[in-house]
Design an enzyme around this catalytic site. Structure first.
Site, short mmCIF file in Angstrom:
data_model
loop_
_atom_site.label_atom_id
_atom_site.label_comp_id
_atom_site.label_asym_id
_atom_site.label_seq_id
_atom_site.Cartn_x
_atom_site.Cartn_y
_atom_site.Cartn_z
N TYR A 83 45.69 37.08 35.83
CA TYR A 83 45.88 38.25 35.09
C TYR A 83 47.35 38.97 35.60
CZ TYR A 83 41.66 38.53 32.62
OH TYR A 83 40.45 38.34 31.52
N LYS B 217 33.92 33.39 37.70
CA LYS B 217 34.44 34.39 38.44
C LYS B 217 35.70 33.50 39.33
CE LYS B 217 31.76 37.67 37.68
NZ LYS B 217 30.88 38.37 39.10
N ASN C 197 44.96 38.18 44.46
CA ASN C 197 44.39 37.06 43.67
C ASN C 197 45.26 35.91 43.71
OD1 ASN C 197 42.44 38.73 42.70
ND2 ASN C 197 43.51 39.05 40.82
N ARG D 124 44.42 42.35 31.88
CA ARG D 124 43.38 42.90 31.09
C ARG D 124 43.44 44.43 31.10
NH1 ARG D 124 38.80 41.17 35.24
NH2 ARG D 124 38.63 42.77 36.81
N ASP E 195 12.61 40.27 31.41
CA ASP E 195 13.57 41.01 31.50
C ASP E 195 13.01 42.48 32.16
OD1 ASP E 195 15.50 43.06 30.58
OD2 ASP E 195 15.62 42.21 28.64
N TYR F 128 31.47 47.86 33.13
CA TYR F 128 30.83 47.51 33.97
C TYR F 128 30.60 48.28 35.10
CZ TYR F 128 29.72 45.12 38.51
OH TYR F 128 29.33 44.47 39.60
N LYS G 291 27.31 50.46 36.62
CA LYS G 291 26.74 50.35 38.00
C LYS G 291 26.93 51.80 38.45
CE LYS G 291 25.55 47.40 40.03
NZ LYS G 291 24.12 46.89 40.27
N ARG H 270 41.70 42.47 46.21
CA ARG H 270 40.16 42.43 46.45
C ARG H 270 39.79 42.21 47.97
NH1 ARG H 270 41.22 44.47 42.55
NH2 ARG H 270 40.46 44.30 40.45
#
Length: 352
Positions: free
Chosen positions: A218, A200, A260, A292, A60, A161, A165, A225
């Protein structure tokens, strides 16, 4: 033997990076440090398992003792940091893991790297590099008419997320500014290609289509993207390692903006061609579900800096890359079933 240290090398991009790196017979060795979470699989690297240049350490990145031991044993001349939790849906339902891995893990790696780098001889210190692999999601969401993200776009992360990052990006920058650690950062658009874990969009669509399951989208399916084939993404990372300016960030994008819905349609059309089903088109399995929370509407990446400074550009068009991806998944269903079987086993062990 000279080595590079790769964290998270049993994951999607890290695994492809190692395979591409070791495809060069003259390349130096790789030590892969991976915790082997649900999205990390040694099977991805089965083809290099017997290569004397490849070493695997299950650890880890939050474990400082383990990292110190790896640095002492392998004496790497550079670090490529992929290890991260990366699935937005999971970050919404369980953000703590993302903070631990992406923030605490990056901090621990930076501390271990700084201690190792500080003890190197002057020439080795000067040649050392740490490449931090990040995401375009740190910049937030774009409106339809907005220009693409550049390296100077302000950070506006919208999910746990992307916030984790963004925090790791800031830590990397701080370690360069404060301690002089020779770092590089890449902020990459959506990668796709072989060995992509089937949670994904593209691999999930392929897998569910073949199993006759609903192909869920969704909201209205019009979230946009920018897509980049993983082989080109890895080539960009190698260019940054070889020629990038210390302390700089480089955006890596494919210039392939798609909704998408367009992505799912393209996958279904390829499956209709390559693996037709008697019942009719795979498009008939598409269905829409509730959006979402906080779903970013559009990402787009300007890759002008990496093109002009480092001479990198993608080799695959989106259409050719997607065809290669679908063909790979059709030819490697054993890998898909293996990793999904591992995931189910791990989930049941942990009461998920």
């Amino acid at each position: 033997m000279s080595h590079i240290l790769v964290t998270g090398g049993a994951g999607f991009i890290g695994g492809n990076f190692i395979l591409q790196w070791l495809s060069d017979p003259a390349a130096e060795g790789v030590v892969n440090v991976d915790k082997l979470t649900y999205a990390g699989h040694k099977q991805t690297l089965a083809s290099v398992d017997g290569d004397p240049r490849y070493a695997f350490v299950q650890a880890d990145i939050c474990n400082r003792t383990a990292l110190d031991q790896v640095f002492a044993k392998f004496q790497p001349r550079m670090v490529v940091h992929f290890a991260a939790e990366s699935h937005v849906d999971r970050s919404i339902h369980g953000p703590a893991t993302f903070i631990q891995t992406n923030l605490v893990g990056t901090f621990t790696l930076l501390e271990a790297t700084r201690a190792y780098w500080s003890g190197l001889h002057a020439d080795s210190r000067a040649a050392f590099r740490l490449l931090h692999v990040s995401t375009d999601e740190v910049f937030g969401s774009l409106d339809p008419g907005d220009p693409p993200f550049t390296e100077t776009t302000p950070y506006r992360p919208n999910s746990p997320y992307s916030a984790s990052k963004a925090g790791s990006d800031h830590l990397v920058h701080a370690y360069h500014h404060t301690y002089g650690l020779p770092v590089l950062t890449t902020n990459c658009s959506n990668g796709y290609g072989p060995y992509h874990f089937p949670e994904k969009l593209i691999p999930k669509t392929i897998t569910n289509a073949l199993e006759g399951k609903p192909l869920t989208l969704y909201g209205d399916g019009l979230n946009i993207r920018d897509w980049l084939y993983v082989g080109d993404l890895c080539g960009a990372l190698r260019a940054v390692l070889a020629r990038g300016r210390i302390g700089e960030a480089y955006n890596v994008g494919g210039g392939n903006e798609r909704t998408n819905l367009q992505i799912i349609h393209a996958v279904c059309d390829l499956l209709d061609e390559l693996r037709p089903r008697p019942e009719g088109s795979y498009r008939e399995q598409i269905c829409f579900v509730e959006d979402r929370p906080g779903h970013d509407r559009r990402y787009a990446v300007a890759a002008d800096k990496i093109r002009s400074e480092l001479g990198w550009q993608p080799e695959e068009r989106f259409e050719s890359g997607l065809r290669k991806t679908v063909q790979w998944f059709l030819a490697n269903q054993a890998w898909v079933h293996c990793v999904l079987g591992e995931f189910s086993g791990n989930a049941s062990q942990h009461g998920a």
